[in-house]
Design an enzyme around this catalytic site. Structure first.
Site, short mmCIF file in Angstrom:
data_model
loop_
_atom_site.label_atom_id
_atom_site.label_comp_id
_atom_site.label_asym_id
_atom_site.label_seq_id
_atom_site.Cartn_x
_atom_site.Cartn_y
_atom_site.Cartn_z
N HIS A 1 0.59 -1.28 -0.18
CA HIS A 1 -0.12 0.14 -0.03
C HIS A 1 0.88 1.32 -0.16
CE1 HIS A 1 -3.93 -1.93 1.41
NE2 HIS A 1 -3.19 -2.87 1.42
N ASP B 1 -5.80 6.12 2.10
CA ASP B 1 -5.72 4.69 1.57
C ASP B 1 -7.22 4.13 2.00
OD1 ASP B 1 -3.99 2.07 0.96
OD2 ASP B 1 -5.45 1.47 2.15
N ALA C 1 12.97 -10.70 -2.83
CA ALA C 1 13.36 -10.78 -4.19
C ALA C 1 12.97 -9.25 -4.72
CB ALA C 1 12.51 -11.32 -5.09
N GLN D 1 11.58 -7.52 -7.03
CA GLN D 1 10.61 -8.01 -8.02
C GLN D 1 10.80 -7.23 -9.23
OE1 GLN D 1 6.66 -9.88 -7.10
NE2 GLN D 1 6.23 -7.95 -8.28
N HIS E 1 1.38 -14.38 -7.46
CA HIS E 1 0.04 -14.14 -6.46
C HIS E 1 -0.72 -13.30 -6.99
CE1 HIS E 1 2.31 -10.46 -5.50
NE2 HIS E 1 1.40 -10.46 -4.58
N ASN F 1 -0.45 -4.72 -7.89
CA ASN F 1 0.88 -4.18 -7.86
C ASN F 1 1.63 -5.01 -8.96
OD1 ASN F 1 0.40 -1.49 -6.59
ND2 ASN F 1 1.33 -2.75 -4.55
N SER F 2 1.71 -6.43 -8.61
CA SER F 2 2.55 -7.06 -9.37
C SER F 2 1.92 -7.44 -10.80
CB SER F 2 2.57 -8.61 -8.56
OG SER F 2 3.26 -8.34 -7.49
N GLU G 1 3.11 -4.26 -12.84
CA GLU G 1 4.78 -4.55 -12.96
C GLU G 1 4.90 -5.47 -14.15
OE1 GLU G 1 6.77 -5.55 -9.50
OE2 GLU G 1 6.33 -3.20 -8.46
N GLN H 1 -6.75 -10.92 -4.71
CA GLN H 1 -5.96 -11.76 -5.65
C GLN H 1 -6.70 -12.98 -6.57
OE1 GLN H 1 -2.63 -13.23 -3.32
NE2 GLN H 1 -2.24 -11.14 -2.32
#
Length: 486
Positions: free
Chosen positions: A17, A126, A355, A357, A372, A376-377, A380, A397
């Site tokens: 976050h 948030d 990691a 990432q 997962h 955010n992932s 990216e 997720q």
């Protein structure tokens, strides 16, 4: 003369976050020279990594130091402060934020009393901090929310809240694996199976927390979503008749800005990647809070990697000691891996702990990502043009994985339903090595349609925040609205 204004940011103290929220603040500062931001940072009592990051923000000079300030709020007492085993994250989060209201009130009062201070134009909070609306109201300014999830999930939250308000359905009554129920959610094109729902609407412990957050979202003046119109056109369009404004301001991704003390830990793997062929390496990384409690699952992953023969970097984390702390790194990963695995895969793979990432995904050697599916992932992976094999664990997720595979066609499926759940309370069967290997082979396929689509969306994502891009325009509209609110 154009008047100067400032915004008060209240991010939630979790890395997933906090980092994008701070980067969003920097983006606003870059966009408008008349705007300043003060971020009020809440300390995280159970995550040393967060505290390390927040202290780095308050102690290191910024290139925006005159217009972007960080204030570390004092630690407040909460019911779990002296407990080694907080019982459930929901009341913990609620009490953590509620008990910070006096500190936020005092900090904002101090800001207003500073000589020559810019007028406070509003709060940006948030989604976990929406109870701060009360404080913003006391100062007579509007509240906006910066949302770290996608537009489709925002639509899900608001739709479930709406049908709960109408008394049509109680989602906590579903058996998430066996009901087979599918829902028409306005922000999704396809029917959404209950099996991918976040446990926030399936579990009694999270129910009131989720309901309160969704209810508070309807009270804010606008919501900034970390996405871009071209990625989620249907979801974005679904808000066209809403009472509040939705601004798509992404993709806000972590490009080479990982925590300083951690960068050195990832240097060895980056050097190893330099020696690998282009698009030959698979990254397996499950986020800042992802881990596997069951060592049988670790064994199945190892077997799948070994049988596939693919080059890999695997971020394998040690389970935390309680329900709110973050995972750590193993002293010796060999203790949870099949005997001889590290020796047999020494030429083709690396098993690491934490990691970097974003840096790994940005490397030309990386060609696939077992993820997962934290939002955010996902951003990216799209930004760097790397297709995803989905393996959601908890929270939003499962729905993100469903969106990536079924709605956007930007990934392949290992599984779609959440495997763990918050607190690791939802036990599911171990995913077999055969199923994992199938997903690995699909995501690493060189000329697949998914890979082509991800590469194309990568180019679009980079244009979105450039001058004239869709998100650039939304940023401008947001700044205009918040500075001219009456």
């Amino acid at each position: 003369m154009i008047k100067k204004s400032q915004l008060v940011f209240v991010p939630f103290p979790a890395i997933g976050h906090l980092v994008p929220t701070i980067q969003f603040a920097k983006l606003l500062i870059e966009h408008d020279e008349h705007l300043s931001i003060t971020a009020l940072l809440i300390q995280a009592p159970f995550d040393p990594a967060v505290d390390s990051y927040t202290h780095s923000l308050t102690s290191s000079p910024s290139v925006f130091s005159q217009r972007l300030r960080f204030i570390l709020l004092p630690t407040s007492h909460h019911p779990h402060a002296n407990s080694d085993q907080p019982s459930h994250p929901a009341p913990f989060i609620d009490s953590l934020i509620e008990n910070q209201k006096p500190s936020v009130r005092e900090a904002v009062s101090n800001l207003k009393s500073e000589p020559d201070t810019a007028q406070i134009a509003g709060f940006v909070v948030d989604m976990f901090c929406t109870s701060m609306i009360d404080v913003a109201n006391e100062f007579g300014v509007p509240t906006m929310v910066f949302l770290i999830t996608g537009a489709a999930f925002l639509g899900f939250m608001l739709h479930i809240h709406e049908i709960r308000e109408r008394g049509n359905v109680d989602t906590t009554s579903f058996n998430f694996k066996e009901s087979g129920t599918e829902f028409a959610i306005p922000s999704f094109v396809n029917l959404v199976p209950a099996s991918v729902f976040t446990e926030a609407v399936l579990d009694k412990g999270w129910d009131s927390f989720f309901y309160s957050r969704a209810n508070e979202l309807r009270k804010v003046k606008g919501i900034m979503v970390n996405t871009f119109e071209e990625l989620e056109p249907h979801a974005v369009q679904s808000f066209c008749n809403s009472d509040f404004k939705v601004f798509t301001v992404g993709p806000i991704v972590n490009i080479g800005e990982d925590r300083d003390e951690k960068v050195q830990q990832g240097s060895d793997v980056m050097e190893w990647l330099n020696d690998q062929p282009v698009s030959s390496v698979l990254l397996l990384c499950f986020g800042s809070r992802g881990y596997f409690e069951d060592t049988d699952q670790v064994t199945e992953i190892a077997c799948a990697l070994e049988r596939s023969g693919v080059h890999f970097v695997w971020a394998l984390r040690r389970p935390p000691s309680d329900s709110v702390s973050a995972p750590g790194d193993y002293c010796d990963v060999a203790e949870v891996l099949p005997e001889g695995f590290l020796e047999r895969t020494a030429r083709i793979g690396r098993v690491i702990g934490w990691a970097p990432q974003a840096q790994i995904l940005a490397h030309k050697a990386v060609g696939g990502f077992v993820s997962h599916c934290g939002w955010n992932s996902i951003l990216e992976s799209i930004y760097f043009g790397v297709p995803i094999a989905t393996w959601p664990l908890f929270g939003d997720q499962g729905m993100n994985a469903f969106e990536v595979v079924k709605e956007l066609k930007l990934g392949v499926e290992i599984c779609l339903d959440n495997r763990m759940g918050f607190c690791n309370v939802r036990k599911t069967e171990v995913i077999s090595a055969e199923r994992i290997e199938k997903g690995i082979r699909q995501v690493m396929e060189k000329e697949s349609e998914v890979r082509k689509k991800v590469k194309h969306m990568s180019e679009i994502s980079k244009r979105a925040l450039m001058e004239g891009g869709s998100s650039y325009s939304h940023l401008g509209r947001f700044i205009h609205d918040i500075l001219n609110w009456e």
